[in-house]
Write an enzyme that holds these catalytic residues in place. Structure first.
Site, PDB file in Angstrom:
ATOM      1  N   SER A 244       2.466  -7.807  -0.300  1.00  0.00           N
ATOM      2  CA  SER A 244       3.356  -8.560   0.592  1.00  0.00           C
ATOM      3  C   SER A 244       2.806  -9.940   0.944  1.00  0.00           C
ATOM      4  CB  SER A 244       3.683  -7.760   1.849  1.00  0.00           C
ATOM      5  OG  SER A 244       2.664  -7.845   2.789  1.00  0.00           O
TER       6      SER A 244
ATOM      7  N   THR B 232       0.812  -1.226   0.000  1.00  0.00           N
ATOM      8  CA  THR B 232       0.000   0.000   0.000  1.00  0.00           C
ATOM      9  C   THR B 232       0.841   1.268   0.000  1.00  0.00           C
ATOM     10  OG1 THR B 232      -1.770  -1.156   1.141  1.00  0.00           O
ATOM     11  CG2 THR B 232      -1.767   1.232   1.351  1.00  0.00           C
TER      12      THR B 232
ATOM     13  N   THR C 195       2.227  -4.172   4.551  1.00  0.00           N
ATOM     14  CA  THR C 195       2.224  -4.395   6.002  1.00  0.00           C
ATOM     15  C   THR C 195       1.876  -5.833   6.407  1.00  0.00           C
ATOM     16  OG1 THR C 195      -0.089  -3.721   6.187  1.00  0.00           O
ATOM     17  CG2 THR C 195       1.565  -2.012   6.517  1.00  0.00           C
ATOM     18  N   ASP C 196       1.194  -6.553   5.508  1.00  0.00           N
ATOM     19  CA  ASP C 196       0.681  -7.871   5.929  1.00  0.00           C
ATOM     20  C   ASP C 196       1.786  -8.824   6.369  1.00  0.00           C
ATOM     21  OD1 ASP C 196      -1.886  -7.049   5.522  1.00  0.00           O
ATOM     22  OD2 ASP C 196      -2.056  -7.896   3.511  1.00  0.00           O
TER      23      ASP C 196
HETATM   24  N1  ASP Z   1      -1.995  -6.189   1.218  1.00  0.00           N
HETATM   25  C1  ASP Z   1      -1.058  -5.130   1.422  1.00  0.00           C
HETATM   26  C2  ASP Z   1       0.318  -5.744   1.571  1.00  0.00           C
HETATM   27  O1  ASP Z   1       0.655  -6.236   2.602  1.00  0.00           O
HETATM   28  C3  ASP Z   1      -1.455  -4.336   2.595  1.00  0.00           C
HETATM   29  C4  ASP Z   1      -0.498  -3.241   2.970  1.00  0.00           C
HETATM   30  O2  ASP Z   1       0.425  -2.883   2.296  1.00  0.00           O
HETATM   31  O3  ASP Z   1      -0.742  -2.693   4.037  1.00  0.00           O
HETATM   32  O4  ASP Z   1       1.052  -5.738   0.605  1.00  0.00           O
END
Ligand code: ASP
Length: 233
Positions: free
Chosen positions: A56, A11, A87-88
């Site tokens: 991720s 993100t 973040t995941d």
């Molecule tokens: N689905 C995204 C990821 O982990 C969510 C994020 O970036 O917060 O790549």
């Protein structure tokens, strides 16, 4: 100060198309334009990126080894590293990198964001700017996560909130530092060695089993037959 940004996706590097609202990944140049604060820090920045950038949830141990190689190959040329990441699975990457690159005397900072860069309420500009400030710091060293004003040791981070900006917590260990208005206050200086040790491979056959009252012992046997090692939680 010179920093290498390794942009993997997630993100933090997404923006939403003004017409359709669909999220699209940005390349580094557009990312930099979206965060003018980075220019004000006066840091020389080079960037390399996963092509294409990935969510991720698609990260694998191979990507972790690739990231460690990238840091090793450029280690002498830069004062620090920033890795932007979804973040995941950011905490998993931070942990894996902490073992693949040990005793680093320069900061290797991972960061991400909960909201895309062109949202008014985005946290991506703050997190990126803070990550660069930490990557230039001579007080920090080794792998850490910078998120929502907190600096967390790479082996201690866990994503504990999926909605809040304060998405990461440090488990059973204090934060290394905090950031307010671009000022970093360091509480713990990580250990460093004169020369870091880089490792080239990971054993992917390590399993995790969560024991709850009543867990079937056969499950354990099933895992042990297939894995070289098992972590029992
Ligand atoms: N689905 C995204 C990821 O982990 C969510 C994020 O970036 O917060 O790549």
């Amino acid at each position: 100060m010179s920093i290498l940004l390794i942009y993997t996706g997630g993100t933090i590097g997404m923006h939403s198309d003004a017409r359709t609202g669909a999220l699209e990944p940005l390349d580094f140049e557009h990312l930099q334009q979206g965060v003018p604060e980075l220019g004000q820090l006066g840091i020389e920045t080079d960037a390399c990126q996963f092509d294409p950038p990935i969510d991720s949830s698609d990260m694998t141990p191979e990507h972790w080894v690739e990231l460690a190689h990238c840091v090793a190959d450029h280690y002498d040329a830069y004062d620090g590293f920033v890795i932007s990441h979804g973040t995941d699975t950011l905490a998993y990457t931070a942990a894996a990198l902490s073992y693949l690159v040990q005793g680093a005397d320069k900061p290797i900072v991972l960061t991400g964001a909960q909201k895309p860069i062109n949202y008014d309420s985005t946290d991506s500009k703050l997190n990126l700017t803070d990550a660069f400030i930490c990557a230039c710091s001579q007080e920090l060293a080794g792998v850490c996560i910078v998120f929502s004003g907190r600096v967390i040791l790479g082996t201690r981070a866990r994503k504990t909130c999926s909605k809040s900006f304060a998405a990461f917590s440090s488990i059973n260990y204090p934060d290394l530092a905090t950031l307010h208005d671009r000022q970093m206050l360091c509480y713990i200086r990580p250990e460093r060695e004169a020369r870091p040790r880089f490792y080239e491979s990971l054993d992917e056959k390590v399993g995790l089993i969560k024991m709850v009252p009543g867990t079937d012992f056969e499950l354990l046997e099933f895992m042990l037959e297939r894995k070289d090692a098992l972590v029992i939680e």
